[in-house]
Design a protein around this motif. Structure first.
Motif: not given
Length: 289
Positions: A149-150, A175-176, A242-245, A272-273
């Motif tokens: 999401g970032n 997704s947003s 996603a990072e974390g999840e 992620i990047a």
């Protein structure tokens, strides 16, 4: 907002918005608007406020017909002379404004002296994306983002994706995540060359990808096959969570391969990047030999 005075010289080009500094601009069909007071400006849903020199130049070079308005600082006039000439020829508004006005227009201090209002790319579905690709077994690379999401991560990923010729990015409709001015700036023009497609039905999308000859590759922080000891299929979909999840169990279970990037172990994983850049570079190395 007022126009910057032009002392002792003629303007570079005559703007269709040119007015006396003593006359305030009003909203109408052929005039500019004052900079919004809100930090995040309102805009028509079909338009996107791009900023950053490379992002704006790439958008103009790729689809000048989608340009709607231009705001720029005095320092950028020479850099954007062809754009201003286009504005005059096609009777599009442009304004030379102060840095603080660009801060307000973009909601950022990282605008690099320019802001374009552009029409958004038409939305794509997975069928549209696949129809634009060469048929199997021709090589093709796609990215699937699950829970990311970032906007800055998206922008950095799109920059790498454009560099390594990724054919598109798949995002669930739920997704947003969407292309924003911030993401486009970080992408440094890459957002113009990597279409985004949304999918409503994940199982149906996975089935369509397999039918089109794609392997689904899940990228996980640890406990999977070593990326550098594995062979990537010429037609691959790289899935990033996603990072974390992390990514959903559904996507992990559907994967043809599960890969991890080996490293020192001093940190849990790359973001992620960074992960995307490593995977894309390895795919390029393997398929472009």
């Amino acid at each position: 907002m007022t126009d910057i005075p032009r002392k002792n010289r003629k303007p570079l080009v005559d703007s269709p918005w040119k007015q006396s500094a003593s006359r305030p601009l009003r909203e109408h069909s052929a005039a500019a608007t004052d900079a919004p007071r809100e930090r995040k400006p309102l805009r028509p849903s079909g338009e996107l406020r791009l900023y950053g020199l490379n992002a704006c130049r790439a958008a103009f070079a790729n689809r000048p017909q989608d340009l709607r308005k231009v705001y720029l600082s005095e320092a950028r006039v020479a850099d954007l002379k062809p754009v201003l000439a286009w504005c005059v020829k096609h009777r599009l508004g442009y304004r030379v404004v102060e840095t603080m006005d660009l801060d307000k227009l973009t909601g950022s201090r990282h605008h690099e002296g320019v802001c374009f209002e552009m029409l958004r790319h038409p939305p794509k579905g997975l069928a549209d994306l696949l129809a634009d690709l060469p048929a199997a077994p021709a090589p093709a690379l796609l990215i699937w983002l699950d829970g990311v999401g970032n906007p800055h991560n998206l922008g950095a990923l799109l920059r790498s994706a454009a560099h390594f010729d990724v054919a598109g990015v798949i995002v669930p409709t739920s997704s947003s995540l969407d292309l924003s001015g911030a993401a486009a700036r970080v992408a440094e023009g890459g957002a113009e060359f990597v279409p985004m497609a949304r999918v409503d039905d994940v199982p149906a999308a996975l089935q369509a990808l397999r039918a089109a000859g794609f392997d689904v590759v899940a990228t996980v922080p640890a406990g999977a096959a070593d990326l550098y000891a594995s062979r990537l299929a010429a037609r691959s979909v790289l899935v990033f969570g996603a990072e974390g999840e992390g990514m959903s169990r559904e996507l992990i279970a559907a994967a043809t391969q599960r890969l991890s990037i080996p490293g020192s172990g001093r940190v849990e994983s790359l973001n992620i990047a960074a992960s995307a850049a490593v995977l894309l570079a390895e795919y390029w190395r393997q398929t472009r030999r």
